[in-house]
Design a protein around this motif. Sequence first.
Motif, PDB file in Angstrom:
ATOM      1  N   VAL A 163      -2.380   5.259  -8.379  1.00 37.32           N
ATOM      2  CA  VAL A 163      -1.402   5.628  -7.306  1.00 37.32           C
ATOM      3  C   VAL A 163      -0.029   4.706  -7.217  1.00 37.32           C
ATOM      4  CG1 VAL A 163      -1.320   6.082  -4.860  1.00 37.32           C
ATOM      5  CG2 VAL A 163      -3.429   5.895  -5.688  1.00 37.32           C
ATOM      6  N   LYS A 164       1.013   5.612  -6.948  1.00 34.53           N
ATOM      7  CA  LYS A 164       2.286   4.874  -6.847  1.00 34.53           C
ATOM      8  C   LYS A 164       2.385   5.026  -5.270  1.00 34.53           C
ATOM      9  CE  LYS A 164       4.263   5.765 -11.229  1.00 34.53           C
ATOM     10  NZ  LYS A 164       5.170   6.684 -12.150  1.00 34.53           N
ATOM     11  N   ILE A 165       2.893   4.002  -4.695  1.00 37.94           N
ATOM     12  CA  ILE A 165       2.856   4.174  -3.204  1.00 37.94           C
ATOM     13  C   ILE A 165       4.340   3.647  -2.867  1.00 37.94           C
ATOM     14  CG2 ILE A 165       1.769   3.060  -1.033  1.00 37.94           C
ATOM     15  CD1 ILE A 165      -0.370   1.963  -2.987  1.00 37.94           C
ATOM     16  N   LEU A 166       4.941   4.385  -1.964  1.00 35.27           N
ATOM     17  CA  LEU A 166       6.164   4.070  -1.230  1.00 35.27           C
ATOM     18  C   LEU A 166       5.860   3.475   0.190  1.00 35.27           C
ATOM     19  CD1 LEU A 166       9.317   3.825  -1.040  1.00 35.27           C
ATOM     20  CD2 LEU A 166       9.208   6.223  -0.466  1.00 35.27           C
ATOM     21  N   ILE A 167       6.135   2.453   0.507  1.00 32.23           N
ATOM     22  CA  ILE A 167       6.034   1.827   1.680  1.00 32.23           C
ATOM     23  C   ILE A 167       7.313   1.824   2.641  1.00 32.23           C
ATOM     24  CG2 ILE A 167       5.095   0.066   3.029  1.00 32.23           C
ATOM     25  CD1 ILE A 167       3.689  -0.912   0.325  1.00 32.23           C
ATOM     26  N   VAL A 176       1.399  -2.974   7.484  1.00 34.33           N
ATOM     27  CA  VAL A 176       2.305  -2.471   6.455  1.00 34.33           C
ATOM     28  C   VAL A 176       2.886  -3.766   5.560  1.00 34.33           C
ATOM     29  CG1 VAL A 176       4.913  -1.814   6.088  1.00 34.33           C
ATOM     30  CG2 VAL A 176       3.214  -0.617   7.615  1.00 34.33           C
ATOM     31  N   GLU A 177       3.238  -5.022   6.426  1.00 39.48           N
ATOM     32  CA  GLU A 177       3.567  -6.183   5.724  1.00 39.48           C
ATOM     33  C   GLU A 177       2.577  -6.598   4.608  1.00 39.48           C
ATOM     34  OE1 GLU A 177       5.990  -8.981   6.815  1.00 39.48           O
ATOM     35  OE2 GLU A 177       7.112  -7.209   6.707  1.00 39.48           O
ATOM     36  N   ARG A 178       1.342  -6.521   4.947  1.00 35.52           N
ATOM     37  CA  ARG A 178       0.224  -6.968   4.221  1.00 35.52           C
ATOM     38  C   ARG A 178       0.027  -6.113   3.160  1.00 35.52           C
ATOM     39  NH1 ARG A 178      -3.331  -8.423   7.785  1.00 35.52           N
ATOM     40  NH2 ARG A 178      -3.325 -10.731   7.808  1.00 35.52           N
ATOM     41  N   LEU A 179       0.150  -5.028   3.015  1.00 31.46           N
ATOM     42  CA  LEU A 179       0.034  -3.787   2.129  1.00 31.46           C
ATOM     43  C   LEU A 179       1.051  -3.970   1.181  1.00 31.46           C
ATOM     44  CD1 LEU A 179      -1.826  -1.619   1.575  1.00 31.46           C
ATOM     45  CD2 LEU A 179      -0.306  -0.061   2.880  1.00 31.46           C
ATOM     46  N   ALA A 180       2.348  -4.266   1.596  1.00 30.82           N
ATOM     47  CA  ALA A 180       3.251  -4.506   0.617  1.00 30.82           C
ATOM     48  C   ALA A 180       3.106  -5.636  -0.098  1.00 30.82           C
ATOM     49  CB  ALA A 180       4.556  -4.829   1.571  1.00 30.82           C
ATOM     50  N   LEU A 181       2.627  -6.773   0.467  1.00 36.70           N
ATOM     51  CA  LEU A 181       2.280  -7.896  -0.355  1.00 36.70           C
ATOM     52  C   LEU A 181       1.090  -7.793  -1.274  1.00 36.70           C
ATOM     53  CD1 LEU A 181       2.462 -11.279  -0.279  1.00 36.70           C
ATOM     54  CD2 LEU A 181       0.311 -11.230   1.108  1.00 36.70           C
ATOM     55  N   VAL A 182       0.243  -6.986  -1.006  1.00 36.65           N
ATOM     56  CA  VAL A 182      -0.943  -6.777  -1.841  1.00 36.65           C
ATOM     57  C   VAL A 182      -0.652  -5.600  -2.825  1.00 36.65           C
ATOM     58  CG1 VAL A 182      -2.793  -7.940  -0.609  1.00 36.65           C
ATOM     59  CG2 VAL A 182      -2.572  -5.443  -0.482  1.00 36.65           C
ATOM     60  N   THR A 183       0.064  -4.938  -2.818  1.00 32.96           N
ATOM     61  CA  THR A 183       0.103  -3.756  -3.646  1.00 32.96           C
ATOM     62  C   THR A 183       1.435  -3.931  -4.564  1.00 32.96           C
ATOM     63  OG1 THR A 183       1.610  -2.466  -2.090  1.00 32.96           O
ATOM     64  CG2 THR A 183      -0.650  -1.774  -2.493  1.00 32.96           C
ATOM     65  N   GLY A 231       4.600  -3.865  -3.684  1.00 34.03           N
ATOM     66  CA  GLY A 231       5.726  -3.012  -3.031  1.00 34.03           C
ATOM     67  C   GLY A 231       6.620  -3.862  -2.320  1.00 34.03           C
ATOM     68  N   GLU A 232       7.701  -2.923  -1.812  1.00 33.09           N
ATOM     69  CA  GLU A 232       8.520  -3.438  -0.703  1.00 33.09           C
ATOM     70  C   GLU A 232       8.706  -2.460   0.367  1.00 33.09           C
ATOM     71  OE1 GLU A 232      12.153  -4.889  -2.505  1.00 33.09           O
ATOM     72  OE2 GLU A 232      11.481  -6.789  -3.301  1.00 33.09           O
ATOM     73  N   ILE A 233       9.114  -2.815   1.440  1.00 33.11           N
ATOM     74  CA  ILE A 233       9.189  -2.006   2.539  1.00 33.11           C
ATOM     75  C   ILE A 233      10.563  -1.500   2.363  1.00 33.11           C
ATOM     76  CG2 ILE A 233       9.208  -1.475   5.158  1.00 33.11           C
ATOM     77  CD1 ILE A 233       7.068  -3.992   5.178  1.00 33.11           C
ATOM     78  N   SER A 234      10.695  -0.136   2.428  1.00 34.10           N
ATOM     79  CA  SER A 234      11.917   0.593   2.468  1.00 34.10           C
ATOM     80  C   SER A 234      12.571   1.387   3.613  1.00 34.10           C
ATOM     81  CB  SER A 234      12.093   1.439   1.278  1.00 34.10           C
ATOM     82  OG  SER A 234      11.647   0.933  -0.022  1.00 34.10           O
ATOM     83  N   SER A 235      13.646   1.712   4.035  1.00 33.34           N
ATOM     84  CA  SER A 235      14.047   2.279   5.079  1.00 33.34           C
ATOM     85  C   SER A 235      15.275   3.373   4.763  1.00 33.34           C
ATOM     86  CB  SER A 235      14.517   1.486   6.196  1.00 33.34           C
ATOM     87  OG  SER A 235      15.480   0.593   5.599  1.00 33.34           O
ATOM     88  N   THR A 236      15.613   3.174   3.637  1.00 28.06           N
ATOM     89  CA  THR A 236      16.604   4.305   3.040  1.00 28.06           C
ATOM     90  C   THR A 236      16.248   4.676   1.577  1.00 28.06           C
ATOM     91  OG1 THR A 236      18.184   2.498   2.047  1.00 28.06           O
ATOM     92  CG2 THR A 236      18.857   3.278   4.193  1.00 28.06           C
ATOM     93  N   MET A 289      16.605   1.618  -7.167  1.00 25.44           N
ATOM     94  CA  MET A 289      16.529   0.014  -6.529  1.00 25.44           C
ATOM     95  C   MET A 289      15.014   0.009  -5.640  1.00 25.44           C
ATOM     96  SD  MET A 289      20.241   0.246  -5.319  1.00 25.44           S
ATOM     97  CE  MET A 289      20.517  -1.208  -4.781  1.00 25.44           C
ATOM     98  N   VAL A 290      14.306   0.917  -5.439  1.00 24.91           N
ATOM     99  CA  VAL A 290      13.318   0.782  -4.607  1.00 24.91           C
ATOM    100  C   VAL A 290      12.067   0.126  -5.362  1.00 24.91           C
ATOM    101  CG1 VAL A 290      11.511   1.802  -3.223  1.00 24.91           C
ATOM    102  CG2 VAL A 290      13.958   2.498  -3.014  1.00 24.91           C
ATOM    103  N   LYS A 291      11.056  -0.905  -4.807  1.00 23.34           N
ATOM    104  CA  LYS A 291      10.094  -1.401  -5.502  1.00 23.34           C
ATOM    105  C   LYS A 291       9.088  -0.768  -4.886  1.00 23.34           C
ATOM    106  CE  LYS A 291       8.187  -5.756  -6.925  1.00 23.34           C
ATOM    107  NZ  LYS A 291       8.045  -7.303  -6.703  1.00 23.34           N
ATOM    108  N   LEU A 292       8.095  -0.084  -5.872  1.00 22.63           N
ATOM    109  CA  LEU A 292       7.096   0.878  -5.344  1.00 22.63           C
ATOM    110  C   LEU A 292       5.716  -0.110  -5.521  1.00 22.63           C
ATOM    111  CD1 LEU A 292       7.611   4.117  -7.111  1.00 22.63           C
ATOM    112  CD2 LEU A 292       8.018   3.629  -4.771  1.00 22.63           C
ATOM    113  N   GLY A 293       4.897   0.113  -4.730  1.00 25.67           N
ATOM    114  CA  GLY A 293       3.430  -0.490  -4.822  1.00 25.67           C
ATOM    115  C   GLY A 293       2.508   0.130  -5.615  1.00 25.67           C
ATOM    116  N   HIS A 294       1.568  -0.397  -6.275  1.00 25.92           N
ATOM    117  CA  HIS A 294       0.503   0.297  -7.315  1.00 25.92           C
ATOM    118  C   HIS A 294      -0.911   0.051  -6.820  1.00 25.92           C
ATOM    119  CE1 HIS A 294       3.893   1.663 -10.057  1.00 25.92           C
ATOM    120  NE2 HIS A 294       4.259   0.603  -9.597  1.00 25.92           N
ATOM    121  N   CYS A 295      -1.720   1.052  -6.789  1.00 26.73           N
ATOM    122  CA  CYS A 295      -2.960   0.729  -7.033  1.00 26.73           C
ATOM    123  C   CYS A 295      -4.128   1.622  -7.693  1.00 26.73           C
ATOM    124  CB  CYS A 295      -3.562   0.509  -5.526  1.00 26.73           C
ATOM    125  SG  CYS A 295      -4.153   1.886  -4.646  1.00 26.73           S
TER     126      CYS A 295
END
Length: 535
Positions: free
Chosen positions: A235-239, A320-327, A329-334, A340-346
């Motif tokens: 999975v590629k996750i956008l938080i 969300v903060e913990r999920l970004a930490l463990v996967t 990724g970084e939290i995006s709003s735009t 430039m967006v860092k995706l999470g992975h699992c």
Amino acid sequence: MASLSMAPMNIFRHGADEEKAETARLSSFIGAIAIGDLVKSTLGPKGMDKILLGGGKGGTVTVTNDGATILKAIGVDNPAAKVLVDMSKVQDDEVGDGTTSVTVLAAELLREAELLIAKKIHPQTIIAGWRKATQTARDALREAAVDHSNDAALFQEDLLNIARTTLSSKLLTHHKAHFSQLAVDAVMRLKGSGNLEAIHVIKKLGGSLTDSYLDEGFLLDKKIGVNQPKRLENVKILIANTGMDTDKIKIFGSRVRVDSTAKVAEIEMAEKEKMKEKVDRILKHGINCFINRQLIYNYPEQLFAQAGVMAIEHADFAGVERLALVTGGEISSTFDHPEMVKLGHCKLIEEVMIGEDTLIHFSGVAMGEACTVVLRGATQQILDEAERSLHDALCVLAQTVKEPRTVYGGGCSEMLMAKVVTDLANRTPGKEAVAMESFAKALRMLPTIIADNAGYDSADLVAQLRAAHQENKTNSGLNMSEGSVGNMAELGVTESFQVKRQVLLSASEAAEMILRVDNIIKAAPRKRVPDHHPC
């Protein structure tokens, strides 16, 4: 003129209050000792619990024997009592355990100081004696500390013993074998980082405490959107933290006049187009899972379902903060610059059932040390207290991984320190020796209180323990299951050196600070001015 100068002069504003010399000191002592007496009965493996009833609308009920939780919940007015409350908070933040011990030791030191001041010994003389006693006790504690960090098997055993000792005085004492193993496994997964953020605790009503388990992954207590995939691999996750609810007409602060319902439909279509563009921008990131902190309304949810993307809404901020930490990724709003967006992975996302609830399980996350502790229990109060107990154990274990030295518990360390302080007092001339003796007596009060709370004859047990230490049986402590003096090394009653050192230093510093006080000045209360211009 002489009579004028002798008249008492009030330099404070009307309503301010001042307590001087003996009155101020007595007020401080009484407040601090009262706080010590309040939490004293919770100390040790046989300590009792307190029920804290909240004053709010619901009247929340908390059942606990955690010193920091009790002191946080009670409102105190006495300035010296506030110092002890703050000290227990610092102990909780710093090392996670020993909050009751530190409060009781500080209160016992002040109880001894009260007797010394009644004998006309100056506070500064007492402080000088205490400082030397603290240094000697600290050195003795350091010499008694054992370090097994070079031997993996012995260190693992130390960690288990520390976890068992910490949980012995908590609600989880009857299941300490299960929970100590669980806590050690969770902390060992951190690989020495000590980042407790990676350990997520979820509380679910139902079952019993022994049904609690450690899950090697991350659990999110949310639901997957309608008609969306319930299982995804690689999975590629956008938080994100963004509004996904503009499919409703929401033009704040303005009025729209239309002459037909067709125009309303046009505005709705424009809103939908805007939302569709936003969803398209999100999908350009090449993701197959979208997690948003805010709500995702029906239309964007439908668009994600058509694209085969899993969308999870309203994940709380901590989640969300913990999920970004463990996967990773970084939290995006735009979403205008996907590069430039860092995706999470699992590796895998799937739904799992715990009790009657469905949760989302993330396994194979980028941060390999991430894990989730699932706590089960019959009532919310039991779950809350279990979480507090486990948190204390995790904090102490994380500290021990960083500072691997250990000392023996069961009153052993306190008696060891009391012995060296008494020896120092016997060699010291002058009044400082009396202060040192009082310091040793306060240290001996901790095993006394532990024995009293268990219903044993404390005078007899502590006398036996003192005699054992005089014979250089430095591993002797109180065996609370049998009510006798035992060998702490054989019983495996081990505590973190860091916790014991912090208890000694914090208690002596706080007691010294309160002892220095000879004047308490209370500011005048603020006057309520009537509002003649209500809006």
